[in-house]
Design an enzyme around this catalytic site. Structure first.
Site, PDB file in Angstrom:
ATOM      1  N   MET A  30       0.845  -1.198   0.000  1.00  0.00           N
ATOM      2  CA  MET A  30       0.000   0.000   0.000  1.00  0.00           C
ATOM      3  C   MET A  30       0.882   1.250   0.000  1.00  0.00           C
ATOM      4  O   MET A  30       0.432   2.334   0.359  1.00  0.00           O
ATOM      5  CB  MET A  30      -0.941  -0.011   1.205  1.00  0.00           C
ATOM      6  CG  MET A  30      -1.922  -1.200   1.150  1.00  0.00           C
ATOM      7  SD  MET A  30      -3.461  -0.940   2.022  1.00  0.00           S
ATOM      8  CE  MET A  30      -2.876  -0.620   3.666  1.00  0.00           C
ATOM      9  N   ASN A  32       4.108   3.883   0.961  1.00  0.00           N
ATOM     10  CA  ASN A  32       4.807   4.391   2.146  1.00  0.00           C
ATOM     11  C   ASN A  32       5.878   3.377   2.551  1.00  0.00           C
ATOM     12  O   ASN A  32       5.918   2.880   3.668  1.00  0.00           O
ATOM     13  CB  ASN A  32       3.823   4.668   3.303  1.00  0.00           C
ATOM     14  CG  ASN A  32       4.483   5.500   4.388  1.00  0.00           C
ATOM     15  OD1 ASN A  32       4.468   5.132   5.553  1.00  0.00           O
ATOM     16  ND2 ASN A  32       5.082   6.600   4.016  1.00  0.00           N
ATOM     17  N   HIS A  34       9.040   1.141   3.470  1.00  0.00           N
ATOM     18  CA  HIS A  34      10.119   1.188   4.461  1.00  0.00           C
ATOM     19  C   HIS A  34      11.030  -0.010   4.232  1.00  0.00           C
ATOM     20  O   HIS A  34      10.841  -0.787   3.266  1.00  0.00           O
ATOM     21  CB  HIS A  34       9.545   1.239   5.881  1.00  0.00           C
ATOM     22  CG  HIS A  34       8.514   0.186   6.162  1.00  0.00           C
ATOM     23  ND1 HIS A  34       8.803  -1.162   6.166  1.00  0.00           N
ATOM     24  CD2 HIS A  34       7.184   0.289   6.432  1.00  0.00           C
ATOM     25  CE1 HIS A  34       7.719  -1.831   6.442  1.00  0.00           C
ATOM     26  NE2 HIS A  34       6.707  -0.991   6.596  1.00  0.00           N
ATOM     27  N   HIS A  37       9.545  -3.383   3.341  1.00  0.00           N
ATOM     28  CA  HIS A  37       9.136  -3.576   1.936  1.00  0.00           C
ATOM     29  C   HIS A  37      10.346  -3.875   1.053  1.00  0.00           C
ATOM     30  O   HIS A  37      10.273  -4.699   0.139  1.00  0.00           O
ATOM     31  CB  HIS A  37       8.425  -2.332   1.401  1.00  0.00           C
ATOM     32  CG  HIS A  37       7.135  -2.002   2.092  1.00  0.00           C
ATOM     33  ND1 HIS A  37       6.988  -0.918   2.922  1.00  0.00           N
ATOM     34  CD2 HIS A  37       5.930  -2.623   2.063  1.00  0.00           C
ATOM     35  CE1 HIS A  37       5.747  -0.866   3.364  1.00  0.00           C
ATOM     36  NE2 HIS A  37       5.076  -1.891   2.869  1.00  0.00           N
ATOM     37  N   LYS A 149       4.973  -9.951   9.319  1.00  0.00           N
ATOM     38  CA  LYS A 149       4.406  -9.099  10.378  1.00  0.00           C
ATOM     39  C   LYS A 149       2.882  -9.216  10.365  1.00  0.00           C
ATOM     40  O   LYS A 149       2.242  -9.265  11.398  1.00  0.00           O
ATOM     41  CB  LYS A 149       4.818  -7.644  10.165  1.00  0.00           C
ATOM     42  CG  LYS A 149       4.540  -6.821  11.376  1.00  0.00           C
ATOM     43  CD  LYS A 149       4.503  -5.353  11.064  1.00  0.00           C
ATOM     44  CE  LYS A 149       3.257  -4.778  11.672  1.00  0.00           C
ATOM     45  NZ  LYS A 149       2.491  -3.979  10.766  1.00  0.00           N
ATOM     46  N   ASP A 150       2.307  -9.261   9.172  1.00  0.00           N
ATOM     47  CA  ASP A 150       0.858  -9.450   9.044  1.00  0.00           C
ATOM     48  C   ASP A 150       0.595 -10.949   8.934  1.00  0.00           C
ATOM     49  O   ASP A 150       0.214 -11.456   7.875  1.00  0.00           O
ATOM     50  CB  ASP A 150       0.346  -8.690   7.826  1.00  0.00           C
ATOM     51  CG  ASP A 150       0.569  -7.198   7.956  1.00  0.00           C
ATOM     52  OD1 ASP A 150       0.052  -6.613   8.906  1.00  0.00           O
ATOM     53  OD2 ASP A 150       1.307  -6.634   7.124  1.00  0.00           O
ATOM     54  N   MET A 184       8.682  -2.736  11.853  1.00  0.00           N
ATOM     55  CA  MET A 184       8.474  -1.621  10.924  1.00  0.00           C
ATOM     56  C   MET A 184       7.063  -1.659  10.359  1.00  0.00           C
ATOM     57  O   MET A 184       6.556  -2.728  10.015  1.00  0.00           O
ATOM     58  CB  MET A 184       9.501  -1.686   9.803  1.00  0.00           C
ATOM     59  CG  MET A 184      10.858  -1.297  10.306  1.00  0.00           C
ATOM     60  SD  MET A 184      11.920  -0.777   8.971  1.00  0.00           S
ATOM     61  CE  MET A 184      13.425  -0.532   9.900  1.00  0.00           C
ATOM     62  N   SER A 186       4.075   1.202   8.305  1.00  0.00           N
ATOM     63  CA  SER A 186       3.747   2.557   7.851  1.00  0.00           C
ATOM     64  C   SER A 186       3.016   3.318   8.954  1.00  0.00           C
ATOM     65  O   SER A 186       3.116   4.543   9.042  1.00  0.00           O
ATOM     66  CB  SER A 186       2.858   2.486   6.615  1.00  0.00           C
ATOM     67  OG  SER A 186       3.557   1.786   5.610  1.00  0.00           O
TER      68      SER A 186
HETATM   69  O1  PAF Z   1      -0.178  -5.727   3.556  1.00  0.00           O
HETATM   70  C1  PAF Z   1      -0.588  -4.830   2.802  1.00  0.00           C
HETATM   71  O2  PAF Z   1       0.062  -3.803   2.562  1.00  0.00           O
HETATM   72  C2  PAF Z   1      -1.969  -4.961   2.155  1.00  0.00           C
HETATM   73  O3  PAF Z   1      -2.865  -5.557   3.023  1.00  0.00           O
HETATM   74  C3  PAF Z   1      -1.935  -5.701   0.812  1.00  0.00           C
HETATM   75  C4  PAF Z   1      -1.472  -7.133   0.952  1.00  0.00           C
HETATM   76  C5  PAF Z   1      -1.015  -4.949  -0.146  1.00  0.00           C
HETATM   77  C6  PAF Z   1      -3.338  -5.723   0.187  1.00  0.00           C
HETATM   78  O4  PAF Z   1      -3.836  -4.435  -0.008  1.00  0.00           O
END
Ligand code: PAF
Length: 280
Positions: A30, A32, A34, A37, A149-150, A184, A186
């Site tokens: 999404m 921003n 860091h 990413h 992290k997610d 980390m 956003s």
């Molecule tokens: O983790 C994220 O940044 C978002 O949930 C994703 C996987 C890009 C879907 O919008």
């Protein structure tokens, strides 16, 4: 690096690469961007000839009253970072490119979407599953990279790929942390200076719980309660702190060996999530 803002231009670029026999990796974001990413991009670079990064603040995964409008949008800097990381194409669609005004199709992974983050963020994982499905259909990548992290998001996407037979190999990439342990994100930019000092205690609570479990304690409910108290005393409003089975995120039983502790807590209005994944 190609800057692709329409579905047609993305499909065209992908077609050209495919014709040349290139294999393609996708890193959905999404923006921003860091160091976390950048780690995803580096991992993708190692596995594919061409790396596509999508930057799309996806409205369907934000609930009413959440931070969709204020989510940091830093397109110029993001592009600079991606260029430096030797990305081949950045896909930056508008909302209109991604969703027809009357789009109603939703992809849902109900078994994993109503718990933990999904309990307080109703519809969030449907939004994630839907946009990731669309990105997979648009890019048709061989592999895709997501941050650990997610952790719950990754579990939802794993189920999605399995259940819908996407020919995509998923890679979870280890969480990148600040020097003091804060994962980390956003959303860290929302923290005040004082909250920023307190924020690493979330990871500390997770590490402490892991140590307790590894030392042989098995009273899951006690460990969770203690962590919640610790976080409350530090000034957090904990949302959940749960010792789970890593494979399906069900509450861990004493016999389970592959575990993940998932946590979410608010500091003021900023919601932080983190986890530790380990074997015992
Ligand atoms: O983790 C994220 O940044 C978002 O949930 C994703 C996987 C890009 C879907 O919008």
């Amino acid at each position: 690096m190609l800057s692709l803002t329409t579905v047609e231009s993305l499909r065209e670029a992908v077609k050209t690469w495919r014709t040349k026999g290139n294999c393609i990796a996708l890193v959905p974001t999404m923006g921003n961007l860091h160091a976390g990413h950048v780690k995803l991009v580096e991992a993708a670079r190692k596995k594919a000839d061409k790396v596509v990064v999508s930057i799309f603040v996806n409205p369907t995964q934000f609930g009413a009253g959440e931070d969709y409008e204020t989510y940091p949008r830093t397109e110029k800097e993001d592009k600079r970072k991606l260029e430096a990381a030797a990305v081949d194409g950045v896909f930056l669609p508008s909302v209109r490119q991604m969703y027809e005004p009357d789009a109603g199709t939703v992809v849902s992974v109900p078994t994993l979407s109503g718990v933990y983050c999904g309990a307080s963020r109703r519809g969030h994982f449907d939004g994630v599953a839907t946009v990731v499905t669309k990105l997979f259909n648009l890019v048709q990548p061989d592999s895709a990279f997501f941050g650990e992290k997610d952790f719950q998001q990754l579990a939802v996407i794993r189920a999605l790929v399995r259940d819908l037979n996407f020919p995509v190999t998923l890679h979870g990439v280890v969480t990148v942390r600040e020097a003091d342990g804060l994962a980390m994100s956003s959303r860290n930019s929302y923290l005040s200076a004082q909250q920023r000092q307190v924020a690493p205690l979330l990871y500390q609570a997770l590490c402490q719980a892991r140590t307790t479990i590894l030392s042989g304690a098995s009273a899951r409910a006690d460990i969770e309660r203690q962590a919640v108290l610790f976080l409350q005393e530090a000034g957090f409003q904990p949302e959940y702190f749960s010792v789970c089975r890593a494979s399906d995120l069900k509450p861990a039983a004493d016999t389970d060996t592959e575990l993940v502790i998932l946590a979410a807590a608010k500091l003021g209005t900023t919601r932080l999530i983190d986890n530790v994944c380990f074997s015992r």
